[in-house]
Design a protein around this motif. Structure first.
Motif, PDB file in Angstrom:
ATOM      1  N   LEU A  99      12.139   9.900  13.474  1.00 32.08           N
ATOM      2  CA  LEU A  99      11.866  10.807  11.901  1.00 32.08           C
ATOM      3  C   LEU A  99      12.266   9.850  11.025  1.00 32.08           C
ATOM      4  N   VAL A 122       9.365   8.118  10.036  1.00 33.79           N
ATOM      5  CA  VAL A 122       8.319   8.740   9.637  1.00 33.79           C
ATOM      6  C   VAL A 122       8.785   8.849   8.170  1.00 33.79           C
ATOM      7  N   PHE A 123       9.967   8.752   7.632  1.00 34.94           N
ATOM      8  CA  PHE A 123      10.441   9.092   6.110  1.00 34.94           C
ATOM      9  C   PHE A 123       9.991   7.856   5.528  1.00 34.94           C
ATOM     10  N   PHE A 156       7.818   5.676   6.553  1.00 35.70           N
ATOM     11  CA  PHE A 156       6.372   5.430   6.218  1.00 35.70           C
ATOM     12  C   PHE A 156       5.834   6.472   4.915  1.00 35.70           C
ATOM     13  N   GLY A 157       6.357   7.686   4.805  1.00 39.07           N
ATOM     14  CA  GLY A 157       5.807   8.467   3.604  1.00 39.07           C
ATOM     15  C   GLY A 157       6.116   8.040   2.544  1.00 39.07           C
ATOM     16  N   THR A 158       7.574   7.452   2.384  1.00 36.95           N
ATOM     17  CA  THR A 158       7.738   6.958   1.052  1.00 36.95           C
ATOM     18  C   THR A 158       7.314   5.534   0.896  1.00 36.95           C
ATOM     19  N   THR A 172       4.620   4.118   0.435  1.00 34.12           N
ATOM     20  CA  THR A 172       3.521   3.951  -0.661  1.00 34.12           C
ATOM     21  C   THR A 172       4.134   4.027  -2.127  1.00 34.12           C
ATOM     22  N   ASP A 173       5.173   4.952  -2.310  1.00 29.36           N
ATOM     23  CA  ASP A 173       6.016   5.111  -3.561  1.00 29.36           C
ATOM     24  C   ASP A 173       6.670   3.814  -3.644  1.00 29.36           C
ATOM     25  N   LYS A 232       4.364  -0.144  -3.508  1.00 31.56           N
ATOM     26  CA  LYS A 232       3.106  -0.063  -4.321  1.00 31.56           C
ATOM     27  C   LYS A 232       3.494  -0.027  -5.641  1.00 31.56           C
ATOM     28  N   TRP A 248      -3.259   5.167 -12.195  1.00 30.36           N
ATOM     29  CA  TRP A 248      -1.980   5.017 -12.776  1.00 30.36           C
ATOM     30  C   TRP A 248      -1.384   3.902 -12.795  1.00 30.36           C
TER      31      TRP A 248
END
Lengths: 577, 135
Positions: free
Chosen positions: B83, B86-87, B89-91, B93-94, B97, B103
């Motif tokens: 997990l 997972v965390f 991975f999910g963050t 992009t923020d 990038k 934007w």
């Protein structure tokens, strides 16, 4: 295993004297049932506070500027504080303690046929920390500038800067209370998992465990897995508030969206942490009162595990308009829509259980059935919020608010009431009055829809949930919209008034209710083997032995329509499949 | 479960100490031999991080008793590690990038660059007003 068993045995030996005082019996007890009651009554008391808060701000929204009876004029700062603490209390201090801690503590040892939790003292510590957390939260309402006003999601910079949220003392106390509460439930969760894995009755295989116990275990694992980021984030936010660090402050190189990630990585699994025990309760009740075997035991079990896994992949659907990467929203929209599949499977399994059953409409059953109906509305309205396109419009409106109340009220209120009406005879040895129970049921369900259906309309029309008064917005302060607000507030007051029969019924039935035998509902699971109320040590010297699954109702060739888990098989000639 | 025999904790402790010496010595040797590029990277990664993983395994397995627990306990722990990814991975992009389709990520503006001092000419309360509105 042997070590823990002797440890609990020694505990029991110590506690068995009849000379124990009120304090050692009810306040510092290590008995899982007493700890369950402590959680239950603390949760119910906190529920009264949270309900009172909702009454105050709904009255304020319906009649802006006028004095609210029992409270007075609601200032914008007070409004912020009231909505924040209503949300916090209802989730962390009502749903969690009642559904997981109270039911888990009371039911798990009884349903798996052992004498107590494997760590009774950790269990007691868990409640004591929880009580301290509740005291810290209540104390925060009385410090200068009042309780925390940064919304229950506590997004920085609103939550991190005292000049924005206006509550320099309430904010850190709120964070400390939430963190303590989480520590308490971690201790409880470890206890639940260990107990179910190690202390089951002889003969109880994994697929013989009653569904509600499975659900509480899965919920505890989800909770363990998800709170780490939140506790870390809470400490960072506390440092931002008090020590002047800048974890979430862009000016100091931090990132406010990081808090949202940390919060919702916990916050979304948390929804399922409270949903699963309520589902388990409903499953138990539907099987008992439909007199029918559970439809798809393994399917429900696996889909709840799948639900748990998926719940860690959806959190950013709360952040579609917070400036997360637009490409990530594709991913999170997809996973969010996927998560409806396991939930729908579980609801269909419940309806499938009803099919062809011989249904008894007791109060507990009515609440359980209404859970399915109301939760379905909550689930279906979530589809618009999970799709990033529509969510841009609906985000932070009353539509969101109505959606999650249509999920949380069935979970925390309806689920809890059905559990109370069902297990009350086991808890206190007497039944709740069915007539007043049914009045309470209709008086809860109808006004509940009356509160939140208008809020869907208001939300779709653009009413924002965080705005304290609409008098300054002529477009939204029209008579039509105001009528809907008044209707919702009136429904809330009706709902609150109809809780009075419940509390009276509860207190009167404790003393004068109809006496219940060990198994008043003719159910199968092991808690109905113990006397009502179960004595210290639950089953006496002989722990029950399990021969079959928990839902063997209406088995062909048997005289009774139920078949308790602990009843040995008859001779081989009579065995039925 | 009570019947299992505990290993010698002292033996494992000594083994961990030996591994610790190796993991400190590896990067030191890389420095002394003046290794560069890929060889240096591989040596440091294996001795520092690779050995650290081995040490972590022994601590978890023996000192935290995971080797003697029922199999579900290590699985729960492993799922927590999963997990964590997972965390991340999910963050990611923020965090990683810096430009997008619709934007743009504006560079961090430090308070002194915002010209707050300029507003202070008008008095203290105007400073408060502007810091409330500027993001």
């Amino acid at each position: 295993m042997a070590d823990t068993a002797t440890a609990t045995a020694v505990d029991h030996h110590d506690d068995h004297g009849h000379s124990e005082s009120f304090w050692s019996k009810y306040i510092f007890s290590t008995d899982h049932k007493i700890i369950g009651f402590q959680y239950l009554f603390t949760g119910m008391a906190m529920g009264l506070i949270g309900g009172f808060f909702s009454y105050v701000f709904r009255m304020h929204l319906a009649f802006p500027g006028s004095e609210v009876p029992f409270f007075g004029i609601v200032s914008p700062a007070a409004y912020n504080s009231l909505v924040t603490n209503h949300g916090t209390i209802m989730i962390f201090w009502v749903a969690m303690p009642v559904l997981i801690a109270a039911l888990g503590n009371f039911l798990i040892p009884l349903m798996i046929g052992c004498d107590d939790m494997v760590f009774p003292r950790i269990n007691r510590l868990s409640y004591q920390i929880f009580l301290i957390s509740a005291i810290v939260l209540i104390a925060s309402f009385f410090v200068p500038q009042g309780g925390f006003g940064g919304a229950w999601t506590a997004y920085p910079p609103l939550s991190s800067e005292a000049e924005y949220n206006g509550t320099p003392f309430g904010a850190p106390m709120w964070l400390i209370a939430v963190t303590l509460e989480i520590v308490a439930f971690l201790l409880g969760g470890i206890n639940f998992i260990t107990t179910v894995m190690n202390a089951r009755a002889k003969g109880m295989k994994l697929y013989d465990i009653p569904m509600v116990v499975w659900m509480i275990v899965i919920a505890s694992i989800l909770f363990m897995a998800s709170v780490g980021p939140l506790v870390a984030g809470a400490v960072m936010l506390l440092f931002d508030q008090t020590l002047g660090t800048g974890f979430f402050d862009p000016a100091a190189g931090g990132d406010p969206v990081l808090w949202q990630h940390l919060f919702w990585f916990f916050g979304h699994p948390e929804v399922y942490v409270v949903l699963l025990p309520a589902m388990g309760v409903v499953i138990e009740i539907i099987c008992t009162f439909a007199r029918k075997k559970l439809f798809g035991y393994k399917m429900i079990l696996y889909s709840s595990v799948g639900l748990g896994i998926l719940s860690f992949f959806v959190w950013a659907h709360h952040q579609f308009i917070s400036g997360v990467d637009p490409r990530a929203t594709y991913l999170f929209t997809t996973t969010t829509l996927l998560i409806s599949i396991p939930v729908a499977l579980m609801l269909f399994a419940m309806i499938g259980t009803l099919w062809g059953g011989s249904i008894r409409f007791t109060t507990a059953m009515l609440f359980a059935l209404s859970f399915i109906a109301e939760f379905l509305i909550g689930g279906v309205t979530g589809i618009w919020l999970g799709s990033s396109g529509t969510d841009i419009y609906l985000h932070d409106t009353y539509f969101v608010l109505a959606h999650f109340h249509y999920t949380f009220v069935p979970i925390a209120i309806i689920g809890t009431f059905s559990a109370l009406y069902y297990w009350f005879p086991k808890m206190f040895g007497r039944k709740l009055n069915e007539f007043w129970g049914k009045i309470h049921f209709w008086g809860t369900i109808i006004p509940f829809n009356g509160i939140f259906l208008p809020l869907f309309i208001l939300g779709a029309a653009g009413q924002h949930r965080r705005i304290a008064g609409y008098t300054a917005y002529p477009d939204l302060y029209t008579e039509n919209f105001q009528d809907l607000r008044v209707f919702a507030t009136g429904s809330l007051i009706v709902l609150i008034l109809f809780q009075i029969p419940f509390f009276v019924n509860f207190i009167v039935s404790l003393k004068r209710g109809q006496k219940a035998g060990p198994n008043p509902w003719n159910a199968n699971t092991l808690e109905w083997v113990a006397p009502s109320p179960p004595p210290h040590g639950n089953f006496g010297d002989d722990l029950p032995q399990v021969y079959r699954g928990p839902y063997e109702f209406s088995v062909e060739g048997r005289e009774e329509d139920y078949w308790p888990q602990n009843e040995p098989d008859p001779g081989p000639s009579e065995t039925s499949k | 479960m009570a019947s299992h025999s505990h290993p010698s904790y002292l033996k494992i402790y000594i083994m961990l100490l030996v591994l610790f010496v190796i993991s400190v010595a590896g990067p030191e040797i890389a420095d002394i031999m003046k290794l560069e590029g890929a060889t240096r990277l591989i040596l440091v990664l294996i001795t520092a991080f690779g050995i650290a993983l081995v040490k972590a395994y022994y601590v978890l397995a023996y000192f935290m008793h995971l080797k003697f627990e029922k199999i579900y306990a290590p699985y729960i722990l492993l799922s927590m590690v999963a997990l964590l990814f997972v965390f991340f991975f999910g963050t990611a992009t923020d965090a990683m990038k810096s430009e997008g389709h619709n934007w743009e990520k504006t560079p961090i503006v430090l308070p002194e660059d915002k010209g707050f001092d300029h507003h202070d000419d008008h008095g203290d309360h105007s400073h408060d007003d502007h810091s409330g509105h500027d993001h």
